[in-house]
Design an enzyme around this catalytic site. Sequence first.
Site, PDB file in Angstrom:
ATOM      1  N   GLY A 276       0.835  -1.192   0.000  1.00 46.72           N
ATOM      2  CA  GLY A 276       0.000   0.000   0.000  1.00 46.72           C
ATOM      3  C   GLY A 276       0.863   1.233   0.000  1.00 46.72           C
ATOM      4  N   ARG A 277       1.518   1.468   1.134  1.00 50.81           N
ATOM      5  CA  ARG A 277       2.325   2.675   1.292  1.00 50.81           C
ATOM      6  C   ARG A 277       3.379   2.790   0.194  1.00 50.81           C
ATOM      7  NH1 ARG A 277       3.221   4.965   6.457  1.00 50.81           N
ATOM      8  NH2 ARG A 277       2.746   2.919   7.324  1.00 50.81           N
ATOM      9  N   ARG A 313      -1.011  11.958  10.330  1.00 52.47           N
ATOM     10  CA  ARG A 313       0.146  11.123  10.658  1.00 52.47           C
ATOM     11  C   ARG A 313       1.149  11.796  11.614  1.00 52.47           C
ATOM     12  NH1 ARG A 313       3.476   9.080   7.831  1.00 52.47           N
ATOM     13  NH2 ARG A 313       3.360   6.998   8.720  1.00 52.47           N
ATOM     14  N   CYS A 343      -7.837  23.415  16.777  1.00 51.97           N
ATOM     15  CA  CYS A 343      -7.672  23.825  18.176  1.00 51.97           C
ATOM     16  C   CYS A 343      -7.053  22.740  19.038  1.00 51.97           C
ATOM     17  CB  CYS A 343      -9.021  24.247  18.730  1.00 51.97           C
ATOM     18  SG  CYS A 343      -9.758  25.512  17.710  1.00 51.97           S
TER      19      CYS A 343
END
Length: 412
Positions: A276-277, A313, A343
């Site tokens: 995937g990555r 991430r 925030c």
Amino acid sequence: MDYFNYENGELMVENVSLARIAAEVGAPAYVYSRAAFVGRLKAFEAAFADVDHLVCYSVKVNANLSLLRLAAAGGYGADIVSGGELFKALRADFRPERIVFSGVGKTAREMAEALEAGILMFNVESEEELEVLAKTAADKNKRARVALRVNPDVDPKTHPYIATGLSGSKFGISHKEAPAVYARAAASPALEAAGVACHIGSQLTDAAPFADAAARLRGLTENLRAAGVDLKYMDMGGGLGIAYREGETPPTPAEYAARIKNVVDGLGVKLILEPGRFVAGNSGVLLATVLYNKQNGAKRFVVTDCAMNDLIRPSLYGAWHDIVPVRKSGAPPATVDVVGPVCESGDFMGKDRPLQPLVAGDLLAVKGAGAYGFAMSSNYNARPRAVEVLVDGDNFKIIKPRETYEDLVRGE
Ligand code: LLP
């Protein structure tokens, strides 16, 4: 081959300048290179060309339909983990007999949908799941092909949140208990014990643990054969790491493949790989606009229009993503934190980064954002999710429009 290069001080994606994309679609924007995505799929595939194998793109990583279609059209399979991913994979025209269904909590409904579609294999993670699958298949007069996802108890040496192959994690069936569970599967007329699977973790930058896991799976396959259970498939999951920082040198697909191929040589199984990555990560960037500069005490901040809801991430894993200016000025850098409008103090893209002086309106590119970027984005702080753009040579197109305020209230 990198498709993200500077030309005359301007960052390009293939032949299109990011500044032009920003002018037309705004920011935050996820921008992907078609050539990079397809090229990495091909590079991964080529590394296994000399053995019987199937590459199943891991849908969770980046499930934009346009990218899924590129993988499906290339003849690749899909690794899915939910009914929603099955739906998207079928919509993208992946062939059902090339889809594997992983995940620790498949529901009976999702199993029924996958049986109906006729997928290749369920990677089952517990005895209770096996029972539900057997019942679901029997109710439909179907036979489900099953691999047990085995927990090989191998340390992948990666971030604890994405390490999955250690004993004590929620994933897989202990390799010690697996033979008994295989016996149950083999005894059920609604199940076919077809394979063995593992996924030891993600972003592995050392290939040795893959070999250790493959060796465990090989031993198990041989023992099962001796006991009369003949497995056809060995699914090694995903996990090959990428360079997030300039200068990092993770294993190449060839190095990774060699480790696994050495171990399974002569075993006579079809290898399934779920990258995937590696495919998507460095095939995309996240484009941000500088809003403000500010200083608090000794700390200098660059506030951008990108936040943790766009790319979580860095906040979640402390992950590093290179951040670069879209237009290089050549001016000496200063050390800043690059933060977003959300925030929370955990809302940052990068800390203590040397960056050229920036002013409002300047553009930044957060690199390595093609994997687990948009896919993990949210509407936190009622922020519409970013637009996604695909570059192909001299052209680009929107492959998912930016969400509108109306999208934020749909169904509420
Ligand atoms: N197969 C299975 C069963 C998986 O669980 C995963 C990822 C893959 C394949 C694909 O692994 P890859 O080749 O991408 O490493 N959100 C985290 C990563 C979570 C990984 C989940 N499983 C991150 O942003 O680093």
